[in-house]
Scaffold this active site. Sequence first.
Site, PDB file in Angstrom:
ATOM      1  CG  HIS A   1      -1.912  -1.013   1.373  1.00  0.00           C
ATOM      2  ND1 HIS A   1      -1.958  -1.915   2.416  1.00  0.00           N
ATOM      3  CD2 HIS A   1      -2.956  -1.328   0.566  1.00  0.00           C
ATOM      4  CE1 HIS A   1      -2.996  -2.720   2.252  1.00  0.00           C
ATOM      5  NE2 HIS A   1      -3.611  -2.393   1.137  1.00  0.00           N
TER       6      HIS A   1
ATOM      7  CE  LYS B   1     -11.267  -7.591   2.839  1.00  0.00           C
ATOM      8  NZ  LYS B   1     -10.070  -7.120   2.132  1.00  0.00           N
TER       9      LYS B   1
ATOM     10  NE  ARG C   1      -2.816  -6.787  -4.527  1.00  0.00           N
ATOM     11  CZ  ARG C   1      -3.494  -7.481  -3.643  1.00  0.00           C
ATOM     12  NH1 ARG C   1      -2.890  -7.964  -2.583  1.00  0.00           N
ATOM     13  NH2 ARG C   1      -4.778  -7.714  -3.828  1.00  0.00           N
TER      14      ARG C   1
ATOM     15  CB  SER D   1      -4.210  -6.789   4.965  1.00  0.00           C
ATOM     16  OG  SER D   1      -3.924  -5.553   4.358  1.00  0.00           O
TER      17      SER D   1
HETATM   18  N1  COA Z   1      -0.102  -4.017  -1.734  1.00  0.00           N
HETATM   19  C1  COA Z   1      -0.409  -5.036  -0.937  1.00  0.00           C
HETATM   20  N2  COA Z   1      -1.671  -5.453  -0.716  1.00  0.00           N
HETATM   21  C2  COA Z   1      -2.644  -4.796  -1.334  1.00  0.00           C
HETATM   22  C3  COA Z   1      -2.394  -3.712  -2.189  1.00  0.00           C
HETATM   23  C4  COA Z   1      -1.050  -3.333  -2.386  1.00  0.00           C
HETATM   24  N3  COA Z   1      -0.718  -2.325  -3.174  1.00  0.00           N
HETATM   25  N4  COA Z   1      -3.567  -3.277  -2.653  1.00  0.00           N
HETATM   26  C5  COA Z   1      -4.512  -4.052  -2.119  1.00  0.00           C
HETATM   27  N5  COA Z   1      -3.952  -4.976  -1.322  1.00  0.00           N
HETATM   28  C6  COA Z   1      -4.637  -6.041  -0.582  1.00  0.00           C
HETATM   29  C7  COA Z   1      -5.188  -5.557   0.724  1.00  0.00           C
HETATM   30  O1  COA Z   1      -4.261  -5.718   1.754  1.00  0.00           O
HETATM   31  C8  COA Z   1      -6.373  -6.457   0.912  1.00  0.00           C
HETATM   32  O2  COA Z   1      -5.954  -7.659   1.442  1.00  0.00           O
HETATM   33  P1  COA Z   1      -6.933  -8.587   2.266  1.00  0.00           P
HETATM   34  O3  COA Z   1      -8.055  -8.984   1.342  1.00  0.00           O
HETATM   35  O4  COA Z   1      -6.054  -9.702   2.607  1.00  0.00           O
HETATM   36  O5  COA Z   1      -7.400  -7.775   3.429  1.00  0.00           O
HETATM   37  C9  COA Z   1      -6.847  -6.734  -0.501  1.00  0.00           C
HETATM   38  O6  COA Z   1      -5.753  -6.461  -1.335  1.00  0.00           O
HETATM   39  C10 COA Z   1      -7.997  -5.864  -0.855  1.00  0.00           C
HETATM   40  O7  COA Z   1      -7.547  -4.513  -0.838  1.00  0.00           O
HETATM   41  P2  COA Z   1      -8.225  -3.274  -0.171  1.00  0.00           P
HETATM   42  O8  COA Z   1      -7.671  -2.053  -0.744  1.00  0.00           O
HETATM   43  O9  COA Z   1      -8.107  -3.346   1.279  1.00  0.00           O
HETATM   44  O10 COA Z   1      -9.622  -3.415  -0.734  1.00  0.00           O
HETATM   45  P3  COA Z   1     -10.844  -3.805   0.008  1.00  0.00           P
HETATM   46  O11 COA Z   1     -11.486  -4.829  -0.836  1.00  0.00           O
HETATM   47  O12 COA Z   1     -10.683  -4.129   1.413  1.00  0.00           O
HETATM   48  O13 COA Z   1     -11.531  -2.382  -0.061  1.00  0.00           O
HETATM   49  C11 COA Z   1     -12.983  -0.695  -0.817  1.00  0.00           C
HETATM   50  C12 COA Z   1     -12.343  -2.050  -1.079  1.00  0.00           C
HETATM   51  C13 COA Z   1     -12.889  -0.233   0.596  1.00  0.00           C
HETATM   52  C14 COA Z   1     -12.316   0.308  -1.696  1.00  0.00           C
HETATM   53  C15 COA Z   1     -14.447  -0.879  -1.253  1.00  0.00           C
HETATM   54  O14 COA Z   1     -15.002  -1.951  -0.530  1.00  0.00           O
HETATM   55  C16 COA Z   1     -15.280   0.363  -1.000  1.00  0.00           C
HETATM   56  O15 COA Z   1     -15.219   1.291  -1.757  1.00  0.00           O
HETATM   57  N6  COA Z   1     -16.055   0.362   0.090  1.00  0.00           N
HETATM   58  C17 COA Z   1     -16.940   1.470   0.436  1.00  0.00           C
HETATM   59  C18 COA Z   1     -18.386   1.095   0.160  1.00  0.00           C
HETATM   60  C19 COA Z   1     -18.693   1.251  -1.303  1.00  0.00           C
HETATM   61  O16 COA Z   1     -18.657   2.308  -1.871  1.00  0.00           O
HETATM   62  N7  COA Z   1     -19.034   0.116  -1.931  1.00  0.00           N
HETATM   63  C20 COA Z   1     -19.308   0.068  -3.340  1.00  0.00           C
HETATM   64  C21 COA Z   1     -18.053  -0.117  -4.117  1.00  0.00           C
HETATM   65  S1  COA Z   1     -18.362  -0.268  -5.833  1.00  0.00           S
END
Ligand code: COA
Length: 160
Positions: A17, A41, A90, A128
Amino acid sequence: MRRAIYPGSFDPITNGHLDIIDRATMIFDELIIAITSSTSKKGMFSLDERLSMIESIVEDNKKIKVIIFEGLLIDFAKNYQSSIIIRGLRVLSDFEYEFKMALMNRSLDSNINTLFMMPHEKYTHISSSLVKEVTLLGGNVSQYVPQIVQNKLLQKVKNN
Ligand code: COA
């Protein structure tokens, strides 16, 4: 003022990140790291714990703000007057999920654009969840997370 939003659950933040954050701050005047809870999650760290870890890691970079949000990302973006969402790509398997999310956000608000950036290849295999799992099972994650995150992970393992 070019402002972008980098949303995620950041449970916890990793060097992958941070690599994206570094790249995004080279392009934008202000980057908001927007932390939210995942609906699918179960988190290890509270949102406040994630916020305070990230704030202490990025405190020297005055272009960065760290904010917790609830609800739709597009509403958060509108409140903070930004139309750019940064996401990291990624591996190929990230693509389908990210593609759908980007199109959904754009169909909910046609002003919103998602900008994809690739982290350094040494971070393509980390997430993560993997960092948490490796720590829980006694492995060393020091090359994947900042020291402060590693300490907090070890504290969590000790307390559980
Ligand atoms: N390096 C390492 N790991 C990375 C990374 C990077 N550059 N980018 C993403 N990851 C990993 C994260 O650690 C995470 O790992 P995990 O699944 O083991 O926890 C995974 O990839 C997902 O990444 P993350 O950025 O945390 O995405 P998310 O799926 O948790 O979050 C949101 C997505 C928060 C952006 C999305 O759910 C959201 O917008 N939520 C708000 C509600 C909403 O508007 N919903 C409608 C969306 S269309």
